[in-house]
Design a protein around this motif. Structure first.
Motif, mmCIF file in Angstrom:
data_model
loop_
_atom_site.group_PDB
_atom_site.id
_atom_site.type_symbol
_atom_site.label_atom_id
_atom_site.label_comp_id
_atom_site.label_asym_id
_atom_site.label_seq_id
_atom_site.Cartn_x
_atom_site.Cartn_y
_atom_site.Cartn_z
ATOM 1 N N ASN A 74 0.784 -1.239 0.000
ATOM 2 C CA ASN A 74 0.000 0.000 0.000
ATOM 3 C C ASN A 74 0.814 1.287 0.000
ATOM 4 O O ASN A 74 0.286 2.335 -0.357
ATOM 5 C CB ASN A 74 -0.941 0.025 1.207
ATOM 6 N N ILE A 75 2.054 1.249 0.426
ATOM 7 C CA ILE A 75 2.827 2.489 0.541
ATOM 8 C C ILE A 75 3.013 3.138 -0.831
ATOM 9 O O ILE A 75 3.347 2.461 -1.798
ATOM 10 C CB ILE A 75 4.189 2.256 1.226
ATOM 11 N N PRO A 76 2.755 4.426 -0.936
ATOM 12 C CA PRO A 76 2.975 5.106 -2.214
ATOM 13 C C PRO A 76 4.466 5.156 -2.556
ATOM 14 O O PRO A 76 5.299 5.441 -1.693
ATOM 15 C CB PRO A 76 2.433 6.510 -1.977
ATOM 16 N N ILE A 77 4.777 4.864 -3.803
ATOM 17 C CA ILE A 77 6.150 4.923 -4.305
ATOM 18 C C ILE A 77 6.155 5.821 -5.533
ATOM 19 O O ILE A 77 5.452 5.551 -6.510
ATOM 20 C CB ILE A 77 6.677 3.530 -4.686
ATOM 21 N N ILE A 78 6.948 6.894 -5.461
ATOM 22 C CA ILE A 78 7.068 7.815 -6.591
ATOM 23 C C ILE A 78 8.477 7.700 -7.167
ATOM 24 O O ILE A 78 9.460 7.903 -6.447
ATOM 25 C CB ILE A 78 6.816 9.279 -6.177
ATOM 26 N N PHE A 79 8.560 7.357 -8.440
ATOM 27 C CA PHE A 79 9.846 7.397 -9.137
ATOM 28 C C PHE A 79 10.163 8.835 -9.504
ATOM 29 O O PHE A 79 9.330 9.527 -10.080
ATOM 30 C CB PHE A 79 9.796 6.562 -10.431
ATOM 31 N N LEU A 80 11.383 9.264 -9.173
ATOM 32 C CA LEU A 80 11.916 10.551 -9.592
ATOM 33 C C LEU A 80 13.094 10.213 -10.487
ATOM 34 O O LEU A 80 14.099 9.682 -10.019
ATOM 35 C CB LEU A 80 12.380 11.367 -8.383
ATOM 36 N N THR A 81 12.957 10.490 -11.773
ATOM 37 C CA THR A 81 13.926 9.933 -12.700
ATOM 38 C C THR A 81 14.206 10.807 -13.907
ATOM 39 O O THR A 81 13.364 11.600 -14.312
ATOM 40 C CB THR A 81 13.438 8.544 -13.175
ATOM 41 N N GLY A 82 15.364 10.601 -14.463
ATOM 42 C CA GLY A 82 15.725 11.230 -15.720
ATOM 43 C C GLY A 82 15.264 10.417 -16.916
ATOM 44 O O GLY A 82 15.378 10.854 -18.056
ATOM 45 N N GLN A 83 14.745 9.226 -16.666
ATOM 46 C CA GLN A 83 14.216 8.395 -17.752
ATOM 47 C C GLN A 83 13.063 9.159 -18.394
ATOM 48 O O GLN A 83 12.210 9.691 -17.707
ATOM 49 C CB GLN A 83 13.717 7.048 -17.228
ATOM 50 N N SER A 84 13.035 9.163 -19.707
ATOM 51 C CA SER A 84 12.094 10.083 -20.341
ATOM 52 C C SER A 84 11.103 9.455 -21.312
ATOM 53 O O SER A 84 10.243 10.148 -21.827
ATOM 54 C CB SER A 84 12.861 11.185 -21.064
ATOM 55 N N ASN A 85 11.202 8.175 -21.584
ATOM 56 C CA ASN A 85 10.256 7.639 -22.564
ATOM 57 C C ASN A 85 9.105 6.895 -21.897
ATOM 58 O O ASN A 85 9.181 6.505 -20.731
ATOM 59 C CB ASN A 85 10.967 6.774 -23.624
ATOM 60 N N SER A 86 8.046 6.711 -22.630
ATOM 61 C CA SER A 86 6.843 6.109 -22.061
ATOM 62 C C SER A 86 7.058 4.646 -21.682
ATOM 63 O O SER A 86 6.411 4.153 -20.760
ATOM 64 C CB SER A 86 5.661 6.247 -23.024
ATOM 65 N N GLU A 87 7.984 3.950 -22.347
ATOM 66 C CA GLU A 87 8.262 2.558 -21.985
ATOM 67 C C GLU A 87 8.809 2.469 -20.556
ATOM 68 O O GLU A 87 8.501 1.536 -19.821
ATOM 69 C CB GLU A 87 9.250 1.909 -22.962
ATOM 70 N N ASP A 88 9.620 3.444 -20.172
ATOM 71 C CA ASP A 88 10.152 3.469 -18.814
ATOM 72 C C ASP A 88 9.039 3.714 -17.799
ATOM 73 O O ASP A 88 9.008 3.094 -16.740
ATOM 74 C CB ASP A 88 11.240 4.530 -18.673
ATOM 75 N N ALA A 89 8.148 4.621 -18.108
ATOM 76 C CA ALA A 89 7.016 4.875 -17.214
ATOM 77 C C ALA A 89 6.164 3.623 -17.072
ATOM 78 O O ALA A 89 5.751 3.265 -15.967
ATOM 79 C CB ALA A 89 6.177 6.036 -17.737
ATOM 80 N N ILE A 90 5.926 2.936 -18.167
ATOM 81 C CA ILE A 90 5.141 1.702 -18.123
ATOM 82 C C ILE A 90 5.834 0.671 -17.245
ATOM 83 O O ILE A 90 5.201 0.026 -16.398
ATOM 84 C CB ILE A 90 4.900 1.163 -19.553
ATOM 85 N N LEU A 91 7.147 0.504 -17.417
ATOM 86 C CA LEU A 91 7.909 -0.442 -16.605
ATOM 87 C C LEU A 91 7.825 -0.083 -15.124
ATOM 88 O O LEU A 91 7.663 -0.954 -14.268
ATOM 89 C CB LEU A 91 9.366 -0.481 -17.076
ATOM 90 N N ALA A 92 7.911 1.205 -14.823
ATOM 91 C CA ALA A 92 7.816 1.648 -13.428
ATOM 92 C C ALA A 92 6.458 1.281 -12.832
ATOM 93 O O ALA A 92 6.381 0.726 -11.736
ATOM 94 C CB ALA A 92 8.049 3.153 -13.338
ATOM 95 N N PHE A 93 5.394 1.572 -13.547
ATOM 96 C CA PHE A 93 4.060 1.251 -13.038
ATOM 97 C C PHE A 93 3.851 -0.257 -12.927
ATOM 98 O O PHE A 93 3.248 -0.740 -11.967
ATOM 99 C CB PHE A 93 2.972 1.893 -13.904
ATOM 100 N N GLU A 94 4.365 -1.008 -13.873
ATOM 101 C CA GLU A 94 4.238 -2.470 -13.810
ATOM 102 C C GLU A 94 5.027 -3.062 -12.642
ATOM 103 O O GLU A 94 4.661 -4.111 -12.123
ATOM 104 C CB GLU A 94 4.695 -3.103 -15.123
ATOM 105 N N SER A 95 6.080 -2.374 -12.213
ATOM 106 C CA SER A 95 6.861 -2.867 -11.078
ATOM 107 C C SER A 95 6.228 -2.487 -9.740
ATOM 108 O O SER A 95 6.676 -2.939 -8.692
ATOM 109 C CB SER A 95 8.297 -2.344 -11.141
ATOM 110 N N GLY A 96 5.202 -1.639 -9.780
ATOM 111 C CA GLY A 96 4.495 -1.291 -8.551
ATOM 112 C C GLY A 96 4.522 0.170 -8.176
ATOM 113 O O GLY A 96 4.029 0.545 -7.107
ATOM 114 N N ALA A 97 5.078 1.017 -9.028
ATOM 115 C CA ALA A 97 5.126 2.447 -8.715
ATOM 116 C C ALA A 97 3.730 3.049 -8.671
ATOM 117 O O ALA A 97 2.837 2.619 -9.395
ATOM 118 C CB ALA A 97 5.971 3.185 -9.756
#
Length: 127
Positions: A74-97
């Motif tokens: 349940n804990i909120p996790i926010i990625f703060l990143t220099g990654q800039s493409n949508s594939e990276d965002a998708i990977l982050a959300f799929e990992s639980g972000a």
């Protein structure tokens, strides 16, 4: 409110620590993924939110995020990143972000997103 910040950039960490303290947050800083996981494991009930860098010296933020999700779903996790493409965002959300913010980040936007996620989490857990 207590924040776990996992970030290896000293300059960016300083910026976040200073800004979050002005907003009355207490922050624990880990400069690599393993230290972040150790803090999370030993203090996971203390944290209201995790701010997580993508590129860490010993493991990826994705790996850290997956481990954190095993500890607390349940804990909120926010990625703060220099990654800039949508594939990276998708990977982050799929990992639980819970959220994905590209650097540089404005402190006011970060704090608003943090409050939103923590409010949402409190409501979901209390429901």
């Amino acid at each position: 409110m207590k924040v776990l910040l996992v970030e290896d950039s000293q300059l960016f960490s300083y910026y976040l620590l200073r800004g979050l303290k002005k907003e009355n947050y207490t922050v624990d800083l880990a400069e690599n993924g393993m230290d972040g996981l150790n803090l999370a494991i030993n203090n996971y009930l203390d944290y209201s939110i995790v701010l997580l860098d993508w590129n860490l010296p010993d493991m990826t933020g994705i790996q850290v995020c997956k481990y954190l999700r095993k500890i607390d779903s349940n804990i909120p996790i926010i990625f703060l990143t220099g990654q800039s493409n949508s594939e990276d965002a998708i990977l982050a959300f799929e990992s639980g972000a819970s959220d994905f913010i590209r650097k540089p980040v404005a402190m006011k936007e970060l704090v608003i997103r943090m409050k939103h996620l923590m409010r949402k989490t409190q409501f979901a857990v209390g429901a």
